[in-house]
Design a protein around this motif. Structure first.
Motif, PDB file in Angstrom:
ATOM      1  N   UNK A 116     101.099  19.252  70.910  1.00 56.54           N
ATOM      2  CA  UNK A 116     100.223  18.070  70.912  1.00 56.54           C
ATOM      3  C   UNK A 116     100.959  16.881  71.520  1.00 56.54           C
ATOM      4  N   UNK A 117     100.234  16.110  72.314  1.00 57.87           N
ATOM      5  CA  UNK A 117     100.845  14.956  72.983  1.00 57.87           C
ATOM      6  C   UNK A 117      99.793  13.853  73.071  1.00 57.87           C
ATOM      7  N   UNK A 118     100.186  12.626  72.740  1.00 61.38           N
ATOM      8  CA  UNK A 118      99.153  11.586  72.711  1.00 61.38           C
ATOM      9  C   UNK A 118      98.727  11.123  74.104  1.00 61.38           C
ATOM     10  N   UNK A 127      98.045  20.427  74.321  1.00 65.71           N
ATOM     11  CA  UNK A 127      96.865  19.667  73.924  1.00 65.71           C
ATOM     12  C   UNK A 127      97.193  18.189  74.110  1.00 65.71           C
ATOM     13  N   UNK A 128      97.034  17.752  75.370  1.00 63.71           N
ATOM     14  CA  UNK A 128      97.354  16.364  75.701  1.00 63.71           C
ATOM     15  C   UNK A 128      96.202  15.442  75.371  1.00 63.71           C
ATOM     16  N   UNK A 171      90.581  24.092  66.082  1.00 62.91           N
ATOM     17  CA  UNK A 171      91.220  22.799  66.371  1.00 62.91           C
ATOM     18  C   UNK A 171      90.471  22.127  67.521  1.00 62.91           C
ATOM     19  N   UNK A 172      90.153  22.907  68.555  1.00 63.09           N
ATOM     20  CA  UNK A 172      89.402  22.346  69.688  1.00 63.09           C
ATOM     21  C   UNK A 172      88.020  21.855  69.241  1.00 63.09           C
ATOM     22  N   UNK A 173      87.373  22.650  68.372  1.00 57.12           N
ATOM     23  CA  UNK A 173      86.045  22.237  67.870  1.00 57.12           C
ATOM     24  C   UNK A 173      86.132  20.916  67.122  1.00 57.12           C
ATOM     25  N   UNK A 174      87.155  20.830  66.284  1.00 54.95           N
ATOM     26  CA  UNK A 174      87.351  19.614  65.482  1.00 54.95           C
ATOM     27  C   UNK A 174      87.550  18.401  66.405  1.00 54.95           C
ATOM     28  N   UNK A 175      88.401  18.576  67.412  1.00 51.96           N
ATOM     29  CA  UNK A 175      88.696  17.460  68.321  1.00 51.96           C
ATOM     30  C   UNK A 175      87.460  17.100  69.147  1.00 51.96           C
ATOM     31  N   UNK A 197      90.517  16.843  75.313  1.00 54.12           N
ATOM     32  CA  UNK A 197      91.838  17.472  75.310  1.00 54.12           C
ATOM     33  C   UNK A 197      92.248  17.801  76.750  1.00 54.12           C
ATOM     34  N   UNK A 198      93.465  17.430  77.096  1.00 50.09           N
ATOM     35  CA  UNK A 198      93.995  17.698  78.435  1.00 50.09           C
ATOM     36  C   UNK A 198      94.918  18.916  78.349  1.00 50.09           C
ATOM     37  N   UNK A 199      94.577  19.963  79.084  1.00 54.38           N
ATOM     38  CA  UNK A 199      95.386  21.195  79.057  1.00 54.38           C
ATOM     39  C   UNK A 199      96.561  21.056  80.033  1.00 54.38           C
ATOM     40  N   UNK A 200      97.438  22.045  80.049  1.00 51.88           N
ATOM     41  CA  UNK A 200      98.559  21.979  80.992  1.00 51.88           C
ATOM     42  C   UNK A 200      98.049  22.105  82.436  1.00 51.88           C
ATOM     43  N   UNK A 201      97.011  22.925  82.624  1.00 49.91           N
ATOM     44  CA  UNK A 201      96.425  23.033  83.983  1.00 49.91           C
ATOM     45  C   UNK A 201      95.836  21.683  84.397  1.00 49.91           C
TER      46      UNK A 201
END
Ligand code: NAP
Length: 454
Positions: free
Chosen positions: A37-39, A77-78, A404-408, A415-419
């Protein structure tokens, strides 16, 4: 571990300690699931937001981090702030363990009158500003002043001095944020004074950094030879065979002291044994009052003690560079005095001992010290503690990243992925090419996210 279950670990923070923790987890068991996780939408922590733009080699460590991120069981999960977008309690529901690798985002204070006068800044905000950190892009630094004083003699202070001392041509082709470059190109700062509370033997900066100050295009280093005179204890420290650091620094300082003054338009002056006691000024900082110190104690444990003798140095710009400090996250114990998460070998400690499932690594674990590589063994230690504990720790309640994705998503968090990050990075490189820079950073989260919509 007693059982052979596959662990799910959340890492909070994507700087060096976070990536090295992920690496250690995969080395121990390649099946481990790691969600980082990264803000910000961008990874790499201080490698992106702290390492100086004119030190590109240090940044090449991101290639190592990219390899770790390419692991099939890794997810980024940026743009997710833990403690705001998702709570620590919720992470505990979805992960067997959480490793906090969130660094030290704030800074220490001097606690002296005038510290908050306009014109007085922290090194951390200046560094973040010229590195294009979104939180700091609107900071203003009045570079119309002739003299800048930097207090503290670590490598961060050295970065600040060097950036102030360099000519536009020395900075033009770096990845410095454009807003900062344009501003610095107009800088009228001509004298940069680096002040330490202890002596030259105790200075924390490393030799390549101080040596570099003697090789700038248009800035002359200046040290008064009298400031290099050593007391008995400092001499003992210097001559101790175990001391590999100070003799090399002293050789550079001696060389600076012996230099003939050249025709440079800027100068970098180094002062020792002075502690700031007050920043003076009306509307903004106009001078700093320093008290002269002597050293007390034993070699390698010498501390500064005021002598009651004062010196006032005029300046229009002041930076304190006296160390970073961690910030709390709701739901995690915090040591107010040290600015870290209290821990033993990485196990976060509450009032009743280790808090189940919570771990720390990097600066939030040990305080703001060491170079990037220091984080590798530090993270290995934390991961070893974590894995040893897991034999006694039941699996988490809901081991499912999709939840977790559903919650966010339900909270409107993108959410920003690595791709996604790699798409942002590609766009930054393309922007940089136009200006013959390695990259031109986006300096707002909105700009970064808008790249993902194109
Ligand atoms: P640092 O190396 O710990 O230096 C902090 C400085 O602040 C020391 O000179 C310290 O003096 C001084 N200080 C602390 N409290 C003070 C006070 N109340 N009054 C006056 N001076 C005070 O910290 P840093 O520069 O923030 O760097 C953090 C870490 O990042 C370090 O490990 C550094 O090497 C690393 N780093 C490395 C690079 C690189 O490799 N190029 C670049 C940047 C940062 P005392 O010694 O007397 O305590």
């Amino acid at each position: 571990m007693a059982n052979d279950r596959v662990l799910r670990v959340a890492i909070v923070g994507s700087g060096p300690s976070g990536f090295y923790a992920a690496e250690a987890l995969f080395k121990a068991d390649a099946r481990t699931r790691v969600d980082m996780f990264e803000r910000l939408p961008t990874p790499y922590g201080l490698v992106r937001g702290g390492v100086a733009p004119d030190h590109p080699k240090i940044k090449s460590v991101t290639r190592v981090f990219d390899r770790i991120a390419a692991h099939e069981n890794f997810a980024f999960l940026g743009n997710v702030t833990v403690g705001r977008d998702i709570s620590v309690e919720e992470l505990i529901r979805h992960y067997d363990a959480i490793i906090f690798a969130c660094g030290a985002e704030a800074d220490r204070r001097l606690g002296i009158p005038g510290e908050d006068l306009p014109g007085s800044h922290t090194a951390t905000e200046f560094v973040a500003w010229y590195n294009g950190h979104p939180d700091y892009r609107n900071r203003m630094f009045d570079l119309s002043a002739e003299t800048a004083i930097v207090v503290g003699q670590g490598n961060v202070a050295m970065d600040v001095c060097r950036i102030l001392a360099k000519t536009p041509d020395e900075l033009r082709h770096t990845d410095m944020a454009a807003h900062a470059f344009e501003f610095l190109a107009e800088s009228r700062v001509r004298e940069i004074i680096l002040v330490g509370r202890r002596g030259p033997v105790q200075a924390k900066f490393t030799t390549p950094e101080i040596r570099e100050m003697g090789a700038l295009a248009d800035c002359a280093p200046m040290v008064d030879p009298a400031e290099l005179a050593l007391d008995e204890m400092s001499r003992a420290e210097l001559e101790d065979p175990s001391n590999k650091h100070s003799p090399k620094n002293m050789a550079v300082l001696d060389e600076f002291a012996a230099r003939a003054l050249g025709g440079s338009s800027r100068c970098f002056r180094i002062r020792f044994l002075l502690s700031p006691t007050e920043l003076k000024g009306g509307e903004r900082v106009e001078s700093v009052l320093f008290e002269r110190n002597r050293l007390e104690g034993q070699p390698f444990a010498l501390s500064s003690r005021g002598m009651g003798v004062f010196e006032e140095i005029p300046c229009g710009l002041f930076f304190r560079s006296v160390g970073y400090r961690g910030v709390p996250i709701p739901g995690v114990p915090f040591d107010e005095r040290r600015g870290v998460f209290p821990n033993r070998n990485g196990r976060i400690l509450g009032n009743g001992g280790p808090v189940p499932r919570l771990y720390a690594t990097g600066w939030i674990k040990r305080g703001p010290s060491g170079i990037i590589g220091t984080n590798k063994p530090d993270s290995v230690e934390t991961v070893e503690a974590l894995r040893a504990d897991m034999a006694e720790t039941p699996p988490c309640e809901a081991p499912d990243t999709s939840l977790v994705h559903e919650l966010l998503a339900s909270r409107g968090v993108r959410v920003v992925s690595f791709a996604d990050w790699q798409k942002i990075a590609t766009a930054e490189i393309a922007r940089g090419a136009k200006a013959e820079k390695p990259l031109e950073k986006f300096v707002s989260v909105e700009e970064m996210l808008s790249v993902l919509d194109t």
